[in-house]
Design a protein around this motif. Structure first.
Motif, short mmCIF file in Angstrom:
data_model
loop_
_atom_site.label_atom_id
_atom_site.label_comp_id
_atom_site.label_asym_id
_atom_site.label_seq_id
_atom_site.Cartn_x
_atom_site.Cartn_y
_atom_site.Cartn_z
N VAL A 5 0.85 -1.20 0.00
CA VAL A 5 0.00 0.00 0.00
C VAL A 5 0.88 1.24 0.00
N SER A 6 0.51 2.21 -0.83
CA SER A 6 1.24 3.48 -0.91
C SER A 6 0.23 4.62 -0.85
N PHE A 7 0.69 5.75 -0.35
CA PHE A 7 -0.12 6.96 -0.30
C PHE A 7 0.64 8.06 -1.04
N VAL A 8 -0.01 8.69 -2.02
CA VAL A 8 0.56 9.84 -2.73
C VAL A 8 -0.07 11.09 -2.12
N LEU A 9 0.73 11.85 -1.40
CA LEU A 9 0.26 13.01 -0.67
C LEU A 9 0.81 14.27 -1.32
N GLY A 10 -0.02 15.28 -1.43
CA GLY A 10 0.47 16.52 -2.01
C GLY A 10 -0.62 17.54 -2.17
#
Length: 463
Positions: free
Chosen positions: A27-32
């Motif tokens: 699982v990955s989270f792309v935050l921005g």
């Protein structure tokens, strides 16, 4: 999705970071920041990964029932070890996003799964970061997306030259990359709407994410106020005086730089931003604090504690803006906090609003210096640092006790004697940003400002 690849062939630095994260983590989270390019990245990943499925939660589902069924299917695929990569965009629009993310973590913990991958992305980074760490702790990857960097812009334009000229071109040309960006006001309104929604949908409270008492206009009032306080160390009494407002702005945008007559410019200032500053002066400290919290959460500003004590707690700025602190006064904002607009694109947008047809193709000295200071502060580590400023008007722009580093930010070839580095405790690394000087002088490293910004920014690997 072939059209996406043809329309957006340029891949950002965080695209490659996300690609690596998918290989490494389930699982990955792309935050921005909102509209910085996360959705384009997700669609590019769908085009390049055979097993990928892209879902825009906001657009692809008409009801909460559909969202619930979709996330149930995701958990079933986890349990069955299905080879698939789910790219879930606008994840904050799930029915109960924090609950769904937690249940996804639970599904992975119950089975041995090596094939199912999930990437969550969305504009509410504060919320997603909170939910992701609560659910997965250290068992997920977190990728930071950002607005186009200086090295990325050079790569996008196919330019290898790192110079004052190309940095100026980057400042004025970034908007070309973000064709959907209309205005800072519209952008802030969108940020507010999404924050309200994520707060409503979350089962558990998200601390320091309250925006119940602010509006897009109030956020703009604070951003415009930052142009006056910026690097001027204006005290509250001076700031509250109407003639100081005119005189300060007129000086910054005077005919010395832009060939605009003083009276003409003063009239324009009165018409455009006079009311904003009056609004700011009428805001109470709690509203200002909430605005600063919100703009920080969106990544649009940096707030640096200003002190004359090298032993002071550098984390006091976070405490001042905390929900639990009721002691912050408006004079505290002016005296203790340096507020900087992090991205040149937003700074330039506000300046264009001020100057209209007088907007220059290249930013002149004083204005460029402010943009560079803002941009540099936005790239430097923001925790554990402060700005030194004492009663004798001695100033050091950036001091980090934990890193034993001090930086003076300038776009001129300032003399070492004018830096006040001599008041630093021993063993500090000293860096002076310059117009074009390089090398070392005494115990100070000299670096041209555009090279320093380039070296701090992501995207150098794209060449």
């Amino acid at each position: 999705m072939g059209n996406i690849m043809r329309e957006y062939p340029f891949k950002r630095n965080f695209y490659y970071e996300t690609e690596k994260a998918i290989e490494k983590s389930a699982v990955s989270f792309v935050l921005g920041a909102r509209k910085c390019g996360k959705s384009i990245c997700m669609k590019q990943l769908e085009s390049s990964i055979k097993e990928a499925v892209y879902i825009d939660v906001k657009k692809d589902f008409e009801s909460d029932i559909e969202k619930i069924k979709f996330m149930k299917q995701v958990r079933n695929d986890i349990e069955n070890n299905k080879k698939i990569v789910y790219l879930i965009d606008e994840a904050t629009y799930l029915h109960f996003p924090d609950k769904e993310i937690a249940e996804t973590a639970g599904a992975f913990s119950d089975v041995k799964n090596t094939n199912t991958k999930i990437v969550f992305a969305g504009s509410q980074s504060k919320a997603l970061d909170c939910w992701g760490h609560r659910a997965f702790a250290g068992n997920a990857s977190f990728i930071t997306a950002d607005f186009l960097s200086y090295p990325e812009w050079l790569a996008y334009k196919g330019i290898a030259e790192v110079s004052a000229r190309t940095y100026q071109d980057f400042i004025t040309g970034t908007r070309e990359f973000y064709s959907e960006f209309t205005s800072t006001r519209d952008y802030l309104q969108g940020c507010l709407d999404e924050t309200v929604l994520s707060n409503q949908k979350a089962v558990e409270i998200i601390f320091e994410n309250d925006c119940s008492d602010i509006s897009a206009e109030m956020l703009l009032d604070v951003l415009y106020a930052s142009l006056i306080t910026l690097h001027n160390h204006t005290n509250y009494q001076s700031f509250a005086s109407s003639h100081v407002l005119k005189d300060t702005i007129t000086h910054i945008f005077s005919d010395e730089y832009l060939q605009i007559g003083d009276e003409e410019l003063k009239k324009r200032i009165d018409g455009i931003i006079g009311e904003r500053y009056r609004n700011f002066r009428n805001m109470d400290a709690r509203q200002i604090k909430q605005c600063l919290q919100f703009l920080t959460n969106c990544g649009l500003i940096t707030t640096t504690y200003v002190t004359d004590d090298f032993s002071a707690n550098p984390y006091v700025c976070q405490r001042l803006l905390s929900d639990h602190n009721d002691d912050l006064t408006k004079p505290d904002v002016m005296r203790k906090i340096n507020i900087c607009i992090s991205y040149p694109m937003f700074y330039a947008d506000i300046v264009k609003d001020l100057l209209g047809d007088y907007m220059p193709d290249q930013f002149p000295g004083a204005l460029l210096g402010s943009i560079v200071e803002c941009h540099t502060r936005g790239l430097l580590p923001q925790t554990g640092c402060f700005e030194y400023h004492d009663s004798e008007e001695r100033e050091i722009d950036y001091v980090s006790n934990s890193r034993l580093t001090a930086i003076e930010i300038s776009t001129a070839n300032k003399k070492i004697a004018d830096t006040h580095f001599e008041i630093l405790p021993e063993d500090y690394k000293k860096i002076l940003l310059t117009k074009d000087k390089t090398g070392r002088q005494d115990d100070t490293e000299l670096v041209p400002y555009y090279q320093f910004i380039y070296d701090l920014s992501v995207g150098k690997n794209l060449f």
